[in-house]
Write an enzyme that holds these catalytic residues in place. Structure first.
Site, short mmCIF file in Angstrom:
data_model
loop_
_atom_site.label_atom_id
_atom_site.label_comp_id
_atom_site.label_asym_id
_atom_site.label_seq_id
_atom_site.Cartn_x
_atom_site.Cartn_y
_atom_site.Cartn_z
N ARG A 36 -39.94 -41.53 2.95
CA ARG A 36 -40.89 -40.64 3.60
C ARG A 36 -41.49 -39.64 2.61
O ARG A 36 -42.41 -38.90 2.94
CB ARG A 36 -40.23 -39.91 4.78
N HIS A 120 -28.51 -47.65 11.46
CA HIS A 120 -29.74 -48.39 11.16
C HIS A 120 -29.43 -49.76 10.54
O HIS A 120 -30.28 -50.35 9.90
CB HIS A 120 -30.66 -47.59 10.23
N ASP A 235 -28.91 -28.77 -3.77
CA ASP A 235 -28.70 -30.17 -4.12
C ASP A 235 -27.43 -30.69 -3.45
O ASP A 235 -26.38 -30.04 -3.51
CB ASP A 235 -28.59 -30.25 -5.65
#
Ligand code: ZN
Length: 252
Positions: A36, A120, A235
């Protein structure tokens, strides 16, 4: 009150049941771009929602595989990073129960996580849509004809990766398991997910509704930031390493 990674460590230590929920952000340090994010690698010139769509698979399998086949090869070559390893170490130490992941890259399993719920699907296998024959990742390459399309060795039916494409429903058994885990979790540790893609985006709500808490380790905003007991914005590798250090440094 402590803040930062130490506060997440304290929440983990206090909770009876901790479940991790991970998204694309945890695999970015392994060299797998979040598709994305525009302008990154393989998906640079295409809209994944169009190419990796179940309709595209049926209508133009050659085009589908021209993008998916190199992606398979690319994902196979990747290794887990320290953030995956920290979650595996927390599970091995009895501190987290399971990892629910939106990622199809197998990196949690490669890092040693044992209970991984892949909502998924994953690249581990591909299946024939006609006869149901299942092919492990290593042997899918043998199914391609000169036209660049994978067909079943048994019946010549169309073979599809066992990942959830755009336009497909999520695997029901994995979603039920994920929902049960989130409902009974005292703490849902959300890592590297923008928590925006439904139905996974509804999972933290289940934890909150049953009285659990959520902690978020993700760069950028999520819809749950104001509900989270704590949000770490740095991070993922640095933040999770610091959480593990804080847990190991804490008096028993
Ligand atoms: Zn078949």
């Amino acid at each position: 009150m402590t803040s930062g990674p130490g506060a997440v460590a304290a929440l983990i230590a206090d909770a009876k049941s901790v479940v991790a929920l991970t998204g694309a952000g945890i695999s970015v340090p392994s060299g797998i771009p979040d598709f994305r994010t525009p302008g990154e690698g393989l998906w640079e010139k295409v809209d994944p929602a169009e190419v990796a769509h179940i309709d595209a698979f049926h209508e133009d399998p050659r085009r589908f595989w021209s993008y998916y086949r190199p992606r398979f090869a690319d994902l196979r070559s990747k290794s887990p990073n320290r953030a995956h390893q920290v979650l595996a170490e927390l599970e091995a130490g009895g501190l987290i129960d399971a990892v629910i992941t939106q990622n199809v890259d197998l990196l949690h399993a490669k890092a040693g996580s044992e209970r991984v719920i892949e909502v998924h699907g994953s690249i581990a296998s591909s299946s024939c849509l006609s006869c149901g024959a299942s092919y492990p990742l290593e042997s899918v390459g043998e199914l391609f004809g000169l036209d660049g399309v994978a067909t079943c060795a048994c019946c010549t039916g169309a073979v599809k990766p066992d990942v959830v494409l755009f336009g497909e429903l999520l695997p029901e058994r994995a979603m039920v398991e994920a929902e049960e885990l989130c409902e009974k979790a005292d703490l849902l540790l959300c890592v590297g997910s923008s928590l925006e893609v439904h139905p996974v985006a509804g999972l933290p709500e289940l934890t909150l509704r049953s009285g659990g808490r959520i902690a978020i380790v993700t760069k950028g905003p999520t819809p749950y930031d104001s509900d989270a007991a704590i949000k770490l914005d740095g991070d993922v590798v640095a933040e999770l390493s610091a959480v593990l250090d804080a847990l190991q440094g804490a008096p028993a």
